[in-house]
Design an enzyme around this catalytic site. Structure first.
Site, PDB file in Angstrom:
ATOM      1  N   GLY A  18       0.987   5.375   1.446  1.00 21.77           N
ATOM      2  CA  GLY A  18       0.470   6.325   2.410  1.00 21.77           C
ATOM      3  C   GLY A  18       0.957   7.722   2.133  1.00 21.77           C
ATOM      4  O   GLY A  18       1.545   8.009   1.080  1.00 21.77           O
ATOM      5  N   LYS A  56       8.216  -0.140   5.337  1.00 20.89           N
ATOM      6  CA  LYS A  56       7.683   1.165   4.960  1.00 20.89           C
ATOM      7  C   LYS A  56       8.851   2.054   4.535  1.00 20.89           C
ATOM      8  O   LYS A  56       9.675   2.459   5.351  1.00 20.89           O
ATOM      9  CB  LYS A  56       6.930   1.802   6.120  1.00 20.89           C
ATOM     10  CG  LYS A  56       6.357   3.178   5.799  1.00 20.89           C
ATOM     11  CD  LYS A  56       5.621   3.741   7.000  1.00 20.89           C
ATOM     12  CE  LYS A  56       5.059   5.124   6.730  1.00 20.89           C
ATOM     13  NZ  LYS A  56       4.350   5.658   7.920  1.00 20.89           N
ATOM     14  N   VAL A  58       4.598   0.933   1.338  1.00 23.32           N
ATOM     15  CA  VAL A  58       4.805  -0.254   2.159  1.00 23.32           C
ATOM     16  C   VAL A  58       4.920  -1.480   1.253  1.00 23.32           C
ATOM     17  O   VAL A  58       4.094  -1.688   0.353  1.00 23.32           O
ATOM     18  CB  VAL A  58       3.661  -0.445   3.172  1.00 23.32           C
ATOM     19  CG1 VAL A  58       3.948  -1.650   4.069  1.00 23.32           C
ATOM     20  CG2 VAL A  58       3.476   0.810   4.014  1.00 23.32           C
ATOM     21  N   ASP A  80      -3.653  10.456  13.891  1.00 24.47           N
ATOM     22  CA  ASP A  80      -4.072  10.124  12.523  1.00 24.47           C
ATOM     23  C   ASP A  80      -4.785   8.777  12.485  1.00 24.47           C
ATOM     24  O   ASP A  80      -4.444   7.887  11.714  1.00 24.47           O
ATOM     25  CB  ASP A  80      -2.849  10.093  11.603  1.00 24.47           C
ATOM     26  CG  ASP A  80      -3.245  10.160  10.119  1.00 24.47           C
ATOM     27  OD1 ASP A  80      -4.381  10.572   9.822  1.00 24.47           O
ATOM     28  OD2 ASP A  80      -2.413   9.792   9.283  1.00 24.47           O
ATOM     29  N   GLY A 128       0.824  -1.207   0.000  1.00 21.80           N
ATOM     30  CA  GLY A 128       0.000   0.000   0.000  1.00 21.80           C
ATOM     31  C   GLY A 128       0.854   1.250   0.000  1.00 21.80           C
ATOM     32  O   GLY A 128       2.069   1.206   0.182  1.00 21.80           O
ATOM     33  N   GLY A 156       4.964   7.507   2.621  1.00 20.02           N
ATOM     34  CA  GLY A 156       5.783   6.401   2.167  1.00 20.02           C
ATOM     35  C   GLY A 156       4.988   5.291   1.519  1.00 20.02           C
ATOM     36  O   GLY A 156       3.760   5.334   1.415  1.00 20.02           O
TER      37      GLY A 156
END
Length: 1018
Positions: free
Chosen positions: A712, A731, A717, A841, A710, A715
């Site tokens: 973000g 990450k 992953v 977050d 994924g 960064g």
């Protein structure tokens, strides 16, 4: 031959006629007698011996409950056996009683289907078989009983639809089908019953619209359609049936429209208007005063607005006013207008927009008033002294208003009061000792005010109390012994979040019937008395955040019904007793932050990592692997084996030296082989295993797209396997992004110092230079096999698979478990870490799921460590002095105060959690286009409570509702969950629910849901 047969037939008919009409016919005609014998033989329960007279020694017309015709001897006309406890079946031979006019079998225990042979009773006028257990459908051929005037099948277990041919019973005056399980629409043919006066179809599952044909029932006095699933607008023409006296359409939830403004004129004989729990709009008609016989007005839980008509005060017969849960806007002057309602007993106007102060004229209300209910409004000022004049009050609720000042001592004059709710106001001063005069009191809620001083000992006079909640005040001093001796307390006893001191009185053992005891967050100290072992009904016990000491009390062992136990943040020492693993019902156990030591048990609740917390006890070891505790040292050898121990020690020491030598040689050669881009040093990295860029490159197959998990904010992953070892998640920081480096440092500082079963564990870091000479920074985590919560809630494609071939879907209990896991992690950050940590977050993509679907909160790139308990920590800030003006977090999850420059706070995390919780069960993102500037996920859910909750629930959860009972079970569960989510995401920070309270609520919701599952066998 033909003439001979005809002669024989005529002779037979003549003989039959002689048998019927001759004086001796009664003894020879056995039809009715045999039918009654069959009726008797089908009955298996006769507790009062009613049928003992039904024997051969007496004529059947003399049997109890049987009446025969005088004109037609031996023919049964009435069978009346109401309330005799009879149990069994209704024999189909009942259809042979061809002269029967009255059959009254109500309030017994008949079961099975209503035999269709009942349609042979062509003379039947009254059929009363209500309050039994008849099942199956209503016989479709009942329409043959054309002489029926009263048909009462209420309170049975009938299923299926209402047959339209019931509309062909021309003489029917009353039709009662309520309290069954009937489905389908109301047949329009019911409108053909021109003589019908009473229509009762309540408490079924009827759906569709109310047929306009019912407006043809010009003689109707009772219309009872409540508690169904009827939809659409109430036909306006029904309000023109001037004969209506009782009008019930409550609890259909989806009925729309308005109440006509002239209803008082068109329905002048109206006594009861009950239309609560629907979607009605408009204002309350002032014309109601023309219905001078009106006794009850119940229109709560709709969307009525505007003022409360003062003309209601003209209705002298009015006994019941229920207007709660609407949007009525008014001051309290209407109370004075009700002084003429001399029969008023119930006044309920809670959850509206009522403002102003309670007038002194409140004492002018009827002396017969016994319920005064106005919670959740905007009532201000103080409680009038004259309130004590309403001496017949049994129920008083003024919760969730803005009442201030002291509770007047005159309140003690309410000697008949049984329930008193004054919670969540702004009362100050001491709790008046005069409350002890209310000796009939069984519920007392004064929580969440500003009461000070000691708890009055006079409360010990309230010996019928079953609920007592004084939590969230500023009460001080010891717990009065007199209260601890109230053996009547059986539901809740809470003194949490006060400043109480001293020890827990030994009289706690008197609370033998108590279910929940909450003394958390006080200053109590000393030992837990052994007498607590007598509280055998305890299910929830909360003693956290006090100063209790000594070993974990063995007195808890007999409490086999414990489900939730929290002893955290005390000074308990010694080992964790093994009996805690034997409490089979225990679902939540928090022993964190004590001085416990030794091995953690592995059975029972300790097997469930999401249900137990032992963090903050540095001397604990062993237990389930998921707890991440060190292994326990093996017992030391006895003195007789000391020589062997010395030898072993020498050998072990030699091997250790040899190992260190080889390790030094290995490190020397490794250092020579490392290129110039080897890992550089950061001060916070020293606690982690150091991994080079080259090793990560191999582990992730050169950061290939096939290993991508994924992306973000800061960064990307990747999935990686380090030198054939366990799988990990890498990450890689995008250092071109602003604040990416700060995110990297923040995450290392945060995750490097904390450990919790519901937090993602960081395994290593890499701060190096890649093969192009660019800075490279990466974080290495445990690999979460089930991905993120985001992927489960919002898959990229419909029906996205998880690799097993099954569509990814989370069941209700799974979502609850995940919600509890997340809340537990956030609570640990807020209260279990020193200094405390704000995540900053929280959102679905930052919640990962391991092999066992246990949730782990990750991505601490925006986390902030708060070093002191200041205004920042409690979420109260001066905007002018704020130094954090940038909005932190993700759109939709950021609390509104961040946008106004307030600093990050634990209450900001609470807001994000509330939005996340609502998203989990609605499957709606907070950023959907449907939510504009003035509308958000919080208000979307809040508006749906209570009536439309199942319309906003994730559709995939509907599949768990196999029947009506399960549907209700899921609905009730969802209402409770959404209430928690709404409470967490309130706009004002100080109004938000605390994470500790969230965990308690969710565990309670889960326990209630699972209990209902067991009861329904699902």
């Amino acid at each position: 031959m033909g003439k001979l047969l005809l002669l024989l037939l005529n002779s037979a008919l003549l003989w039959c006629w002689i048998l019927i009409t001759s004086p001796g016919a009664c003894s020879q005609n056995e039809t009715d007698r045999l039918a009654l014998v069959s009726f008797r033989n089908a009955i298996h329960e006769d507790p009062y011996g009613v049928l003992s007279s039904w024997n051969d020694s007496t004529h059947h017309c003399e049997w109890r409950g049987v009446l025969c015709s005088k004109r037609h001897p031996g023919r049964v006309t009435s069978l009346i056996l109401r309330s005799q406890g009879l149990g069994g079946f209704l024999s189909p031979h009942i259809g042979n009683l061809s002269f029967l006019r009255f059959m009254v079998l109500q309030n017994n225990s008949f079961r099975g289907e209503i035999p269709p042979q009942i349609s042979n009773l062509l003379q039947l006028r009254y059929l009363y078989i209500s309050n039994n257990s008849f099942g199956g459908p209503i016989p479709s051929n009942l329409s043959r009983c054309s002489n029926l005037r009263m048909l009462n099948l209420i309170d049975n277990q009938l299923v299926g639809r209402i047959h339209s041919n019931l509309g062909s019973l021309p003489r029917l005056e009353a039709l009662g089908l309520s309290k069954n399980s009937l489905v389908g629409p109301i047949p329009p043919s019911i409108g053909n019953l021109s003589l019908l006066q009473q229509l009762s179809l309540a408490y079924n599952t009827l759906h569709g619209e109310i047929p306009e044909e019912l407006s043809r029932l010009e003689r109707l006095t009772l219309l009872q359609l409540l508690s169904n699933k009827l939809t659409g607008e109430i036909p306006p023409s029904i309000f023109n049936i001037s004969s209506i006296i009782y009008f019930f359409v409550s609890w259909n939830r989806l009925l729309t429209g308005t109440i006509p403004s002239d209803i008082g004129t068109t329905l002048p004989s109206l006594r009861v208007l009950a239309a609560s729990n629907n979607l009605l709009i408009g204002t309350i008609p002032s014309s109601l005063h023309n219905a001078t016989s009106l006794e009850a007005l119940s229109i709560s839980s709709n969307s009525f607005h505007g003022p409360i008509p003062k003309t209601l005060g003209r209705l002298k017969s009015l006994r019941w006013i229920s207007l709660s849960f609407n949007q009525l806007q008014d001051d309290l002057s209407f109370i004075s207008s009700l002084a003429n309602c001399s029969n008023l007993e119930i006044l309920s106007i809670g959850s509206n927009l009522i403002q102003g102060s309670l007038p002194r004229s409140i004492s002018n209300l009827s002396a017969s008033i016994n319920q005064f209910n106005m919670p959740n409004n905007q009532i201000q000022g103080t409680m009038p002294l004259t309130l004590g004049n309403l001496f017949n009050l049994s129920f008083l609720n003024l919760e969730e208003n803005f009442l201030t000042g002291r509770i007047p001592h005159s309140i003690g004059a309410l000697y008949n009061l049984q329930q008193l709710y004054l919670a969540r106001n702004m009362f100050t001063g001491e709790i008046p000792s005069s409350i002890g005069n209310m000796t009939l009191l069984n519920v007392l809620h004064l929580e969440s005010n500003n009461f000070q001083g000691s708890i009055p000992r006079s409360l010990g006079n309230c010996m019928q109390l079953i609920e007592l909640d004084l939590s969230n005040n500023s009460l001080s001093g010891p717990i009065p012994v007199e209260i601890m001796e109230l053996s009547s307390l059986s539901i809740v006893f809470s003194l949490a979040h006060n400043n109480l001191s001293g020890s827990l009185p030994v009289q706690v053992g008197s609370l033998k019937n108590l279910g929940t005891l909450d003394l958390s967050y006080n200053k109590l100290s000393g030992l837990i008395p052994a007498s607590i072992s007598e509280c055998l009904s305890l299910e929830w016990l909360y003693l956290e955040a006090n100063s209790f000491q000594g070993q974990m009390p063995q007195a808890l062992q007999p409490l086999r019904g414990l489900e939730n136990l929290d002893l955290s943040n005390n000074n308990f020492s010694g080992p964790i007793p093994s009996f805690l693993a034997e409490l089979s019902l225990l679902k939540y156990l928090n022993l964190s932050f004590n001085e416990l030591e030794g091995q953690v048990p592995e059975g029972g609740v300790f097997r469930n990592a999401s249900a137990v917390s032992v963090s903050g006890n540095r001397k604990l070891c062993g237990g389930a692997l998921i707890l991440n505790l060190p292994l326990c040292k093996s017992p030391s050898s006895n003195k007789s084996s000391s020589t062997k121990a010395i030898v072993i020690s020498v050998v072990a020491g030699s091997l250790l030296c040899l190992a260190l030598l080889f390790l030094s040689i290995f490190c020397y050669h490794k250092k020579k082989q490392t290129p110039t881009n080897a890992s550089t040093s950061l001060s916070f990295e020293n606690q982690f295993l150091r991994i080079s860029y080259e090793e990560l490159l191999r582990a992730t197959n050169r950061f290939s797209e096939t290993n991508l998990i994924g992306k973000g904010r800061y960064g990307t992953v990747y999935k990686g396997i380090l030198d054939g070892c366990a799988t990990m998640a890498v990450k890689v920081l995008n250092l071109t992004r602003r604040d990416a480096l700060r995110s990297f440092v923040s995450e290392c500082q945060t995750l490097g110092t904390i450990r919790h079963r519901n937090l993602v564990k960081i395994l290593s870091v890499c701060s190096s230079i890649d093969f192009h000479g660019n800075d490279f920074k990466a974080l290495i985590y445990e690999f979460m096999a089930n991905g993120s919560l985001e992927e489960w809630l919002h898959p990229r494609t419909i029906g996205q698979d998880d690799g097993s071939g099954e569509s990814r879907n989370l069941r209700l209990v799974q979502r609850l478990n995940i919600a509890i896991d997340i809340a537990t992690a956030i609570e640990y950050l807020h209260k279990g870490c020193n200094p405390m940590i704000v995540h900053g977050d929280l959102k679905p993509s930052n919640v990962l799921l391991d092999n066992d679907m246990v949730a782990r909160v990750g991505d601490f790139g925006l986390a902030k460590i708060i070093s002191t308990m200041s205004a920042e920590a409690i979420g109260v800030h001066d905007q002018g002095n704020s130094t954090s003006t940038a909005v932190r977090g993700s759109i939709g999850y950021v609390p509104p105060e961040y946008g106004m420059g307030h600093k990050v706070s634990t209450l900001g995390d609470a807001y994000s959690y509330g939005i996340l919780l609502l998203e989990m069960f609605t499957r709606k993102r907070p950023t959907e286009e449907a939510f504009g500037n003035s509308f958000n996920l919080h208000s979307f859910v809040q508006m749906a409570l209570q009536d439309q909750v199942m319309e906003i629930v994730d559709l995939s959860l509907w599949s768990e509702a196999g029947d009506q009972q399960q549907h209700i079970k899921i609905r009730d569960c969802m209402i409770s969950i959404f209430e928690v989510g709404v409470a967490c995401s309130m706009e004002t920070p100080t109004d938000r629910m605390d994470m500790t309270e969230v965990i308690k609520r969710l565990y309670s919701i889960k326990a209630s849901y699972e209990t209902k599952e067991r009861r329904t066998g699902t």
